[in-house]
Scaffold this motif. Structure first.
Motif, short mmCIF file in Angstrom:
data_model
loop_
_atom_site.label_atom_id
_atom_site.label_comp_id
_atom_site.label_asym_id
_atom_site.label_seq_id
_atom_site.Cartn_x
_atom_site.Cartn_y
_atom_site.Cartn_z
N LEU A 25 0.81 -1.21 0.00
CA LEU A 25 0.00 0.00 0.00
C LEU A 25 0.84 1.27 0.00
N THR A 37 0.32 6.47 -1.47
CA THR A 37 0.51 5.68 -0.25
C THR A 37 -0.79 5.70 0.55
N PHE A 38 -1.15 4.52 1.08
CA PHE A 38 -2.36 4.41 1.88
C PHE A 38 -2.00 3.76 3.23
N ALA A 73 -4.58 8.86 2.83
CA ALA A 73 -4.06 8.70 1.48
C ALA A 73 -3.05 9.81 1.24
N GLU A 86 -6.34 12.65 5.68
CA GLU A 86 -6.57 11.61 6.69
C GLU A 86 -7.95 11.84 7.31
#
Length: 434
Positions: A25, A37-38, A73, A86
């Motif tokens: 992720l 990016t998660f 994210a 967020e």
């Protein structure tokens, strides 16, 4: 994982994803120079709380459950442009007493900002960030997100960061949020926090200095002469943290001046902790002693404000997990013992002795609210003694389990100003971070 997730560093993934499925992720290439990016965290906590108000509440004891979910994210373009969002949800169930505003919150925005790298050189970097963002500086004694809260603290802010020759400078102007559990939070337009925070790491030691200005424009406070007005707190502070051999230490001091509804402000705080780790022993025990103090008002009715304003701190690690005492009009002596019976397990035992800095001023709790006062000073300054015990088990990089027990035993000041039953707290907390 960092305390504030926008500071996570996934550069190690350049060597491969490894066996951790959650690494898939992070830093996902999406054509060209764009990376996504998660991540996030789910946290569960059970609490059994008895006599939080020393017997003044009905019921005097309750058990309840706290849940919170944070998901983010992060999009970066060529390491120069960034957007970070967020989102959060926080809830409380089975509580019988009214819940604090930070315990429950409908889905809301925790962080949502855009960031631009203005200068990107090997020894010189400048970035500008605008939008909603958590702020964390130093040891968080004056500004931090306060992770113990079910809904962490955040701000609407403009921030510029300069990294030059080993130094890091942060300049910012921010507005704290008004917590509205049933609505979307919004910035408090009457209050502004601005300042500069400088940090210089060097050979295992860190030097820091800061100037902070907190302004309230609405005449919502009442000064010592009973006149309603606004306030302006200026705070100058210095910090010094480090480790050498088996010793470690942290120290910080700050002085406040300004105007409080027409009254002059003259206040201070200081904090010092030193520890020693017995590294050759198998359990690697660490023993530490600490002192925290902050000024109180010797004459609340005069034209001088001497109570230190704790600003927006993370108080939980420094002033007892019962959260009965905040960094205002407080003197605290602390002893700590921690050890590691297993490489994944840490056990901690803390003891605190609390006194009022000035017996004519109030006792303030962790959020900064006055909870007990005897303006005559006849009740003395002995607030009480607290013992905290916690065991932390780190199952892996993502999951840990924390069990804690807190016991606060009131002193003469509490006994002479109202109900004075012992306060106890038991909790089980399990955060899962990815």
């Amino acid at each position: 994982y960092s305390n504030v997730r926008y500071e996570d560093d996934y550069s190690f993934l350049s060597d491969g994803r490894g066996n951790d499925p959650f690494n898939r992720l992070k830093k996902i290439p999406v054509g060209g120079k764009v990376e996504l990016t998660f991540g996030g965290q789910y946290r569960f906590r059970f609490e059994r709380d008895e006599n939080r108000r020393f017997g003044a509440s009905n019921p005097q004891a309750q058990s309840f459950y706290l849940n919170r979910l944070y998901v983010f994210a992060d999009a970066q373009i060529a390491q120069r442009v960034r957007a970070f969002g967020e989102f959060k949800y926080a809830g409380i169930t089975d509580n019988e007493l009214p819940a604090p505003l930070t315990a429950h919150e409908k889905p809301d925005i925790q962080n949502l900002f855009a960031e631009l790298a203005l200068v990107q050189r090997e020894r010189s970097k400048v970035s500008l960030r605008a939008g909603r963002q958590e702020l964390l500086f130093g040891k968080q004694r004056v500004i931090g997100p306060s992770d113990w809260l079910n809904s962490r603290r955040t701000f609407d802010a403009l921030r510029i960061t300069v990294k030059q020759a080993g130094w890091k400078f942060d300049g910012f102007a921010a507005r704290p949020l008004e917590l509205r559990p049933e609505k979307i939070n919004k910035a408090d337009k009457s209050q502004t926090l601005a300042g500069v925070y400088a940090v210089r790491p060097a050979k295992g030691k860190t030097f820091s200095g800061y100037y902070l200005a907190l302004r309230e424009n609405d005449p919502i406070i009442t000064n010592g002469r009973g006149v309603a007005g606004d306030f302006m707190f200026h705070t100058l502070g210095l910090g010094f943290d480090g480790a050498a051999r088996n010793f470690d230490w942290t120290a910080e001091a700050a002085y406040q001046f300004g105007d409080f509804g027409g009254n002059d402000i003259a206040a201070y705080m200081g904090s010092l902790e030193g520890g020693y780790t017995f590294a050759p022993l198998g359990l690697k025990p660490r023993f530490a002693l600490g002192l925290n103090l902050a000024s109180g008002d010797e004459n609340p009715a005069d034209a001088r404000k001497q109570t230190f304003n704790q600003l927006f701190p993370t108080a939980h690690p420094f002033l007892g997990w019962a959260d009965q005492v905040g960094r205002q009009n407080a003197r605290e002596l602390e002893a700590q013992l921690s050890f590691a019976p297993h490489r994944r397990i840490v056990a901690k035992l803390h003891g605190f002795k609390f006194l009022l800095a000035d017996k004519h001023d109030a006792l303030y709790n962790a959020p900064g609210a006055a909870t007990r006062r005897d303006a005559t000073g006849a009740a003395g300054n002995e607030v009480g003694t607290e013992v905290d015990a916690e065991v932390i088990c780190n199952f892996n990089a993502h999951l840990k389990l924390q069990l804690g027990y807190v016991r606060f035993m009131p002193g003469e000041f509490i006994k002479k100003t109202g109900p004075s039953k012992n306060h106890s707290l038991f909790y089980v907390m399990a955060p899962f971070t990815f």
